[in-house]
Design a protein around this motif. Structure first.
Motif, PDB file in Angstrom:
ATOM      1  N   ASP A   1      19.984  20.089  10.823  1.00 51.14           N
ATOM      2  CA  ASP A   1      18.856  20.899  11.298  1.00 51.14           C
ATOM      3  C   ASP A   1      17.534  20.132  11.277  1.00 51.14           C
ATOM      4  O   ASP A   1      16.476  20.720  11.369  1.00 51.14           O
ATOM      5  N   TRP A   2      17.620  18.814  11.129  1.00 53.63           N
ATOM      6  CA  TRP A   2      16.387  18.038  11.102  1.00 53.63           C
ATOM      7  C   TRP A   2      15.911  17.794  12.527  1.00 53.63           C
ATOM      8  O   TRP A   2      16.693  17.648  13.456  1.00 53.63           O
ATOM      9  N   GLY A   3      14.612  17.743  12.655  1.00 53.45           N
ATOM     10  CA  GLY A   3      14.045  17.515  13.971  1.00 53.45           C
ATOM     11  C   GLY A   3      12.571  17.820  13.909  1.00 53.45           C
ATOM     12  O   GLY A   3      11.998  17.861  12.832  1.00 53.45           O
ATOM     13  N   GLU A   4      11.982  18.017  15.027  1.00 53.25           N
ATOM     14  CA  GLU A   4      10.563  18.348  15.010  1.00 53.25           C
ATOM     15  C   GLU A   4      10.358  19.656  15.716  1.00 53.25           C
ATOM     16  O   GLU A   4      11.218  20.138  16.391  1.00 53.25           O
TER      17      GLU A   4
ATOM     18  N   GLU B   1       0.822  -1.220   0.000  1.00 53.71           N
ATOM     19  CA  GLU B   1       0.000   0.000   0.000  1.00 53.71           C
ATOM     20  C   GLU B   1       0.852   1.263   0.000  1.00 53.71           C
ATOM     21  O   GLU B   1       0.346   2.343   0.294  1.00 53.71           O
ATOM     22  N   MET B   2       2.134   1.140  -0.287  1.00 52.07           N
ATOM     23  CA  MET B   2       3.012   2.298  -0.114  1.00 52.07           C
ATOM     24  C   MET B   2       2.798   3.350  -1.194  1.00 52.07           C
ATOM     25  O   MET B   2       2.404   3.048  -2.312  1.00 52.07           O
ATOM     26  N   ILE B   3       3.082   4.592  -0.804  1.00 54.95           N
ATOM     27  CA  ILE B   3       2.894   5.709  -1.725  1.00 54.95           C
ATOM     28  C   ILE B   3       4.230   6.420  -1.938  1.00 54.95           C
ATOM     29  O   ILE B   3       5.170   6.232  -1.168  1.00 54.95           O
ATOM     30  N   GLU B   4       4.265   7.260  -2.954  1.00 56.46           N
ATOM     31  CA  GLU B   4       5.505   7.965  -3.293  1.00 56.46           C
ATOM     32  C   GLU B   4       5.986   8.809  -2.112  1.00 56.46           C
ATOM     33  O   GLU B   4       5.198   9.504  -1.477  1.00 56.46           O
ATOM     34  N   GLY B   5       7.266   8.714  -1.836  1.00 56.04           N
ATOM     35  CA  GLY B   5       7.844   9.493  -0.739  1.00 56.04           C
ATOM     36  C   GLY B   5       7.867   8.755   0.588  1.00 56.04           C
ATOM     37  O   GLY B   5       8.530   9.181   1.533  1.00 56.04           O
ATOM     38  N   GLU B   6       7.149   7.653   0.667  1.00 59.05           N
ATOM     39  CA  GLU B   6       7.055   6.929   1.941  1.00 59.05           C
ATOM     40  C   GLU B   6       8.395   6.293   2.296  1.00 59.05           C
ATOM     41  O   GLU B   6       9.102   5.760   1.439  1.00 59.05           O
ATOM     42  N   ILE B   7       8.725   6.349   3.569  1.00 57.63           N
ATOM     43  CA  ILE B   7       9.958   5.701   4.012  1.00 57.63           C
ATOM     44  C   ILE B   7       9.626   4.373   4.671  1.00 57.63           C
ATOM     45  O   ILE B   7       8.598   4.218   5.329  1.00 57.63           O
TER      46      ILE B   7
ATOM     47  N   GLU C   1      19.749  12.009   7.454  1.00 62.20           N
ATOM     48  CA  GLU C   1      19.356  13.025   8.421  1.00 62.20           C
ATOM     49  C   GLU C   1      20.385  14.166   8.389  1.00 62.20           C
ATOM     50  O   GLU C   1      21.579  13.928   8.391  1.00 62.20           O
ATOM     51  N   GLU C   2      19.891  15.388   8.346  1.00 63.76           N
ATOM     52  CA  GLU C   2      20.801  16.531   8.345  1.00 63.76           C
ATOM     53  C   GLU C   2      20.777  17.227   9.692  1.00 63.76           C
ATOM     54  O   GLU C   2      19.907  16.974  10.516  1.00 63.76           O
TER      55      GLU C   2
ATOM     56  N   PRO D   1      16.710   9.688   2.427  1.00 67.11           N
ATOM     57  CA  PRO D   1      17.650  10.793   2.630  1.00 67.11           C
ATOM     58  C   PRO D   1      18.320  10.703   4.006  1.00 67.11           C
ATOM     59  O   PRO D   1      17.706  10.247   4.971  1.00 67.11           O
TER      60      PRO D   1
ATOM     61  N   GLU E   1      13.260   4.792   0.589  1.00 61.07           N
ATOM     62  CA  GLU E   1      12.180   5.709   0.263  1.00 61.07           C
ATOM     63  C   GLU E   1      11.566   5.261  -1.059  1.00 61.07           C
ATOM     64  O   GLU E   1      12.308   4.872  -1.969  1.00 61.07           O
TER      65      GLU E   1
END
Lengths: 283, 53
Positions: B50-53, B15-21, B47-48, B45, B32
């Motif tokens: 500045d990644w986070g939430e 059921e996966m969609i484009e962009g799904e990890i 992790e860079e 991709p 991905e």
């Protein structure tokens, strides 16, 4: 069902959270324009861009900031807003805002050079926590137990080279139970809350923390809503700790993950976000 | 159906969609969905800072 607006989803990768958001939009008949943050280009004049509102789910702080500023420039409302993200993405700015709004927050001292960082640590007292002003998931945070350790950590951070590692955000180490609290705010309401437990002093789900549902009492509700309002409101996760003197807010997350929260509470957080976004879009 | 770029395991789209990890069920590498139709995958991709939430 026809929708009065097209939702732009600005994202880095599709995690369960984004998949749930897409499903909730589809269930409500809201068309979605997918905007991958590694693909979109931003001319100075709006061009070929359908969205009437953009929901930011990019995990990159830098990409979020520039993109949101462009969307704003194009006259497109965003959730969250540029000013909210720029504030919440920077721990220094967040602490200042919380303090200005009278929201209790841990004792914090900021220093701009390695030499001043040692003074800041002395002012806060050991043990203390050293955090990068930008970034999360608990990365590059250090609990510093004494001056000798501080000198080593500061030397390492300075060697990393990035200007952001030359800004030292020093916070008191809060003696708390082995858990902290996360309250998920959407608009002016709390939609779900949880305890995050960990044997590590950092309780981030990324670091193996576990989640447990929590029913916010009046004090927690009031504090979380006040913190969210202080930073400008929107879709926000307010993180709090139980300090000996009472609850303190240590972070407000602007693009929160909610997989663990959804699992722990059974609440469809994605649906709440999409309903809120629809409300903002049709204001 | 496609293959993991890391270990050549055969991967199903489900059921996966484009962009799904997702993680490769054989080697655990984070992947991905590059395109949903036809189904193709790429390494997720990195992790860079500045990644986070």
């Amino acid at each position: 069902m026809s929708s009065p607006f097209t939702l732009g989803l600005f994202y880095t990768v599709i995690r369960p959270e984004e998949k749930w958001i897409l499903a909730a939009a589809e269930a409500r008949g809201i068309p979605v324009e997918r905007l991958a943050d590694d693909q979109v280009t931003f001319p100075l004049v709006r061009n070929g861009f359908k969205s009437d509102l953009v929901l930011n789910r990019s995990v990159s702080h830098t990409r979020s900031l520039y993109a949101l500023r462009f969307f704003e420039h194009y006259g497109v409302p965003t959730v969250n807003r540029f000013d909210v993200v720029s504030l919440c993405g920077d721990k220094v700015l967040t602490s200042l805002r919380l303090q200005e709004a009278g929201v209790p927050t841990p004792k914090t001292v900021v220093a701009l050079t390695p030499e001043a960082a040692l003074k800041a640590l002395d002012e806060v007292g050991y043990p203390a926590v050293l955090k990068p002003p930008i970034g999360s998931w608990g990365r590059l945070m250090a609990k510093v137990d004494d001056r000798e350790e501080a000198e080593q950590i500061i030397e390492h951070k300075s060697a990393l080279g990035s200007p952001m590692h030359s800004v030292f955000y020093v916070q008191e180490y809060v003696e708390k139970p082995d858990r902290d609290l996360r309250v998920f705010v959407v608009g002016d309401a709390i939609v779900a809350a949880m305890y995050r437990r960990s044997s590590d002093w950092r309780t981030n789900a990324h670091l193996g923390g576990t989640a447990e549902a929590l029913s916010p009492d009046a004090e927690l509700t009031e504090l979380a809503l006040r913190a969210a309002e202080a930073v400008g409101g929107g879709v926000l996760a307010v993180d709090l700790m139980e300090a000996p003197e009472g609850l303190v807010v240590h972070e407000v997350n602007h693009t929160p993950e909610f997989k663990a929260l959804t699992g722990a509470t059974g609440i469809d957080v994605a649906a709440k976000i999409v309903d809120y976004v629809a409300e903002v879009a049709t204001r | 159906m496609t293959q993991c770029p890391q270990c050549d395991a055969v991967l199903q789209k489900n059921e996966m969609i484009e962009g799904e990890i997702f993680s490769c069920p054989e080697c655990g590498t984070e992947l991905e969905v590059a395109t949903a139709e036809p189904f193709s995958v790429a390494l997720a991709p990195h992790e860079e800072e500045d990644w986070g939430e």
